[in-house]
Write a protein that holds these residues in place. Sequence first.
Motif, PDB file in Angstrom:
ATOM      1  N   ASN A  53       0.850  -1.186   0.000  1.00  0.00           N
ATOM      2  CA  ASN A  53       0.000   0.000   0.000  1.00  0.00           C
ATOM      3  C   ASN A  53       0.892   1.244   0.000  1.00  0.00           C
ATOM      4  O   ASN A  53       1.326   1.700   1.051  1.00  0.00           O
ATOM      5  N   SER A  54       1.133   1.776  -1.186  1.00  0.00           N
ATOM      6  CA  SER A  54       2.049   2.912  -1.314  1.00  0.00           C
ATOM      7  C   SER A  54       1.527   4.174  -0.628  1.00  0.00           C
ATOM      8  O   SER A  54       2.289   5.105  -0.357  1.00  0.00           O
ATOM      9  N   HIS A  55       0.205   4.224  -0.345  1.00  0.00           N
ATOM     10  CA  HIS A  55      -0.384   5.394   0.298  1.00  0.00           C
ATOM     11  C   HIS A  55      -0.258   5.359   1.817  1.00  0.00           C
ATOM     12  O   HIS A  55      -0.530   6.361   2.480  1.00  0.00           O
ATOM     13  N   GLN A  56       0.141   4.216   2.368  1.00  0.00           N
ATOM     14  CA  GLN A  56       0.306   4.096   3.815  1.00  0.00           C
ATOM     15  C   GLN A  56       1.649   3.445   4.144  1.00  0.00           C
ATOM     16  O   GLN A  56       1.716   2.324   4.659  1.00  0.00           O
ATOM     17  N   PRO A  57       2.741   4.130   3.839  1.00  0.00           N
ATOM     18  CA  PRO A  57       4.064   3.558   4.144  1.00  0.00           C
ATOM     19  C   PRO A  57       4.305   3.507   5.639  1.00  0.00           C
ATOM     20  O   PRO A  57       3.742   4.284   6.409  1.00  0.00           O
ATOM     21  N   ARG A  58       5.149   2.577   6.043  1.00  0.00           N
ATOM     22  CA  ARG A  58       5.543   2.486   7.443  1.00  0.00           C
ATOM     23  C   ARG A  58       6.779   3.335   7.679  1.00  0.00           C
ATOM     24  O   ARG A  58       7.537   3.641   6.757  1.00  0.00           O
ATOM     25  N   LYS A  59       6.991   3.721   8.910  1.00  0.00           N
ATOM     26  CA  LYS A  59       8.188   4.445   9.302  1.00  0.00           C
ATOM     27  C   LYS A  59       8.975   3.593  10.286  1.00  0.00           C
ATOM     28  O   LYS A  59       8.410   2.813  11.049  1.00  0.00           O
ATOM     29  N   HIS A  60      10.303   3.749  10.257  1.00  0.00           N
ATOM     30  CA  HIS A  60      11.138   2.994  11.209  1.00  0.00           C
ATOM     31  C   HIS A  60      12.184   3.924  11.813  1.00  0.00           C
ATOM     32  O   HIS A  60      12.850   4.687  11.103  1.00  0.00           O
ATOM     33  N   PHE A  61      12.320   3.837  13.127  1.00  0.00           N
ATOM     34  CA  PHE A  61      13.270   4.675  13.861  1.00  0.00           C
ATOM     35  C   PHE A  61      14.600   3.946  13.986  1.00  0.00           C
ATOM     36  O   PHE A  61      14.664   2.832  14.504  1.00  0.00           O
ATOM     37  N   PHE A  62      15.674   4.557  13.505  1.00  0.00           N
ATOM     38  CA  PHE A  62      16.999   3.935  13.506  1.00  0.00           C
ATOM     39  C   PHE A  62      17.927   4.527  14.567  1.00  0.00           C
ATOM     40  O   PHE A  62      19.145   4.438  14.446  1.00  0.00           O
ATOM     41  N   GLY A  63      17.369   5.122  15.603  1.00  0.00           N
ATOM     42  CA  GLY A  63      18.192   5.574  16.713  1.00  0.00           C
ATOM     43  C   GLY A  63      18.650   7.015  16.604  1.00  0.00           C
ATOM     44  O   GLY A  63      18.166   7.793  15.785  1.00  0.00           O
ATOM     45  N   GLY A  64      19.606   7.378  17.454  1.00  0.00           N
ATOM     46  CA  GLY A  64      20.088   8.747  17.507  1.00  0.00           C
ATOM     47  C   GLY A  64      21.461   8.913  16.883  1.00  0.00           C
ATOM     48  O   GLY A  64      22.276   7.990  16.899  1.00  0.00           O
ATOM     49  N   LEU A  65      21.702  10.099  16.334  1.00  0.00           N
ATOM     50  CA  LEU A  65      23.004  10.468  15.786  1.00  0.00           C
ATOM     51  C   LEU A  65      23.452  11.756  16.468  1.00  0.00           C
ATOM     52  O   LEU A  65      22.639  12.646  16.714  1.00  0.00           O
ATOM     53  N   VAL A  66      24.754  11.849  16.739  1.00  0.00           N
ATOM     54  CA  VAL A  66      25.298  13.044  17.380  1.00  0.00           C
ATOM     55  C   VAL A  66      26.475  13.553  16.552  1.00  0.00           C
ATOM     56  O   VAL A  66      27.357  12.775  16.171  1.00  0.00           O
ATOM     57  N   SER A  67      26.487  14.850  16.276  1.00  0.00           N
ATOM     58  CA  SER A  67      27.626  15.418  15.554  1.00  0.00           C
ATOM     59  C   SER A  67      28.012  16.772  16.134  1.00  0.00           C
ATOM     60  O   SER A  67      27.231  17.413  16.830  1.00  0.00           O
ATOM     61  N   ILE A  68      29.232  17.183  15.831  1.00  0.00           N
ATOM     62  CA  ILE A  68      29.756  18.481  16.235  1.00  0.00           C
ATOM     63  C   ILE A  68      29.876  19.337  14.982  1.00  0.00           C
ATOM     64  O   ILE A  68      30.564  18.970  14.030  1.00  0.00           O
ATOM     65  N   LYS A  69      29.200  20.472  14.989  1.00  0.00           N
ATOM     66  CA  LYS A  69      29.229  21.359  13.831  1.00  0.00           C
ATOM     67  C   LYS A  69      30.453  22.253  13.883  1.00  0.00           C
ATOM     68  O   LYS A  69      30.735  22.891  14.879  1.00  0.00           O
ATOM     69  N   GLN A  70      31.179  22.268  12.763  1.00  0.00           N
ATOM     70  CA  GLN A  70      32.334  23.145  12.634  1.00  0.00           C
ATOM     71  C   GLN A  70      32.140  24.063  11.435  1.00  0.00           C
ATOM     72  O   GLN A  70      31.663  23.624  10.391  1.00  0.00           O
ATOM     73  N   HIS A  71      32.510  25.304  11.589  1.00  0.00           N
ATOM     74  CA  HIS A  71      32.448  26.246  10.473  1.00  0.00           C
ATOM     75  C   HIS A  71      33.778  26.194   9.718  1.00  0.00           C
ATOM     76  O   HIS A  71      34.844  26.378  10.304  1.00  0.00           O
ATOM     77  N   ILE A  72      33.709  25.917   8.421  1.00  0.00           N
ATOM     78  CA  ILE A  72      34.903  25.773   7.596  1.00  0.00           C
ATOM     79  C   ILE A  72      34.929  26.882   6.547  1.00  0.00           C
ATOM     80  O   ILE A  72      34.235  26.799   5.521  1.00  0.00           O
ATOM     81  N   PRO A  73      35.694  27.944   6.791  1.00  0.00           N
ATOM     82  CA  PRO A  73      35.758  29.042   5.824  1.00  0.00           C
ATOM     83  C   PRO A  73      36.304  28.571   4.473  1.00  0.00           C
ATOM     84  O   PRO A  73      37.091  27.626   4.402  1.00  0.00           O
ATOM     85  N   ASN A  74      35.853  29.222   3.414  1.00  0.00           N
ATOM     86  CA  ASN A  74      36.331  28.968   2.054  1.00  0.00           C
ATOM     87  C   ASN A  74      35.975  27.585   1.503  1.00  0.00           C
ATOM     88  O   ASN A  74      36.526  27.160   0.492  1.00  0.00           O
ATOM     89  N   SER A  75      35.087  26.882   2.203  1.00  0.00           N
ATOM     90  CA  SER A  75      34.597  25.615   1.653  1.00  0.00           C
ATOM     91  C   SER A  75      33.257  25.870   0.976  1.00  0.00           C
ATOM     92  O   SER A  75      32.584  26.872   1.255  1.00  0.00           O
ATOM     93  N   TYR A  76      32.855  24.949   0.102  1.00  0.00           N
ATOM     94  CA  TYR A  76      31.634  25.155  -0.674  1.00  0.00           C
ATOM     95  C   TYR A  76      30.394  25.099   0.218  1.00  0.00           C
ATOM     96  O   TYR A  76      29.453  25.867   0.037  1.00  0.00           O
ATOM     97  N   THR A  77      30.396  24.186   1.214  1.00  0.00           N
ATOM     98  CA  THR A  77      29.230  24.043   2.093  1.00  0.00           C
ATOM     99  C   THR A  77      29.301  24.997   3.284  1.00  0.00           C
ATOM    100  O   THR A  77      28.271  25.340   3.856  1.00  0.00           O
ATOM    101  N   GLY A  78      30.515  25.395   3.666  1.00  0.00           N
ATOM    102  CA  GLY A  78      30.674  26.303   4.793  1.00  0.00           C
ATOM    103  C   GLY A  78      30.732  25.624   6.141  1.00  0.00           C
ATOM    104  O   GLY A  78      31.116  26.236   7.136  1.00  0.00           O
ATOM    105  N   ASN A  79      30.346  24.340   6.190  1.00  0.00           N
ATOM    106  CA  ASN A  79      30.310  23.613   7.455  1.00  0.00           C
ATOM    107  C   ASN A  79      30.877  22.213   7.298  1.00  0.00           C
ATOM    108  O   ASN A  79      30.981  21.681   6.190  1.00  0.00           O
ATOM    109  N   LEU A  80      31.218  21.611   8.431  1.00  0.00           N
ATOM    110  CA  LEU A  80      31.618  20.212   8.506  1.00  0.00           C
ATOM    111  C   LEU A  80      31.018  19.640   9.778  1.00  0.00           C
ATOM    112  O   LEU A  80      31.016  20.307  10.816  1.00  0.00           O
ATOM    113  N   TYR A  81      30.499  18.406   9.706  1.00  0.00           N
ATOM    114  CA  TYR A  81      29.872  17.786  10.863  1.00  0.00           C
ATOM    115  C   TYR A  81      30.682  16.565  11.291  1.00  0.00           C
ATOM    116  O   TYR A  81      30.677  15.538  10.608  1.00  0.00           O
TER     117      TYR A  81
END
Length: 309
Positions: A53-81
Amino acid sequence: MTMQPESTSLGDLFCRRIPFKVPKYQRAFDWEQEEIDDFIKDLLVLYNARQNNSHQPRKHFFGGLVSIKQHIPNSYTGNLYDLVDGQQRLATFTLTIASLIRTFESLAREAEIEKDIDTSQTAKSYASTTKSEYLEYKEVVNSQLQPRLRLTLSKADRLFFEDLVNSRNPKATRDSHKKLQAAWESINKKLIGKVLNDIPNSSTAQKLNNLLNLRKSVIEDCYVIYIVSEDRSEAYRLFAVLNDRGRELSDGNKLRSDTLELLEKHERQQQLAENNWDKILSYPAQENKQNLQQRRSKLLKMAKKIFTV
């Protein structure tokens, strides 16, 4: 700074929060076959729900993720995690996305041989968009945009992982490489293979439709709690709490992580320690105990000496 937890789908995470990098002091890839099989079973449940039933998909929880955000000057995205917790899951998801892309490309060639131009073009389009939106991003290198993986593993696994994702048939030289290889093969055989053969004697167009449902299951139906901080100490405190309930690290990986974290502000000594640990952990398991006993005292004394100066 206060942490910012959010519930997000895997696809949304990879689109908005890039690039992810596993710090050098984190352990190498360590999921066993049982954990890979559980991961595949969870995705097949989501896939079957969409097939029924494509109109009622299920969802699944895969736990938690933790990252540290860093600002990276002169990079295309500007950040690194810096990915403090969640390497195993994101690495396995990345392998799954890479396998989807490779299979889209294969179906495109198959459809082209069958003169099914519409199916071929659709498969090519999904291969391209899946790669650009979920597997790679562009970074400025020598004034030009070059493709980079959205997830970079720690030094011990980085090149092997990149070669594996890009189907370059790398040679495994350590236990974590063998585990990555096993994960890749299981995903292709037990997940992608099962989906392609879901309907006996199915046409290329039917196989593509099945694969598209699996893609939606991976991108849209897999959820995580993502926590990002700009405070390193805060992020590691949460990491310790989360891993209290997880599978215990091996002695070698735990010592490696602790040693390199202690040496974080001492680059030369950290590099020496990192090289030692990578050499130790590349040995077969039966040799590791002796090598750990011989070297861990030396490595920890190095860290202690630095902090008492």
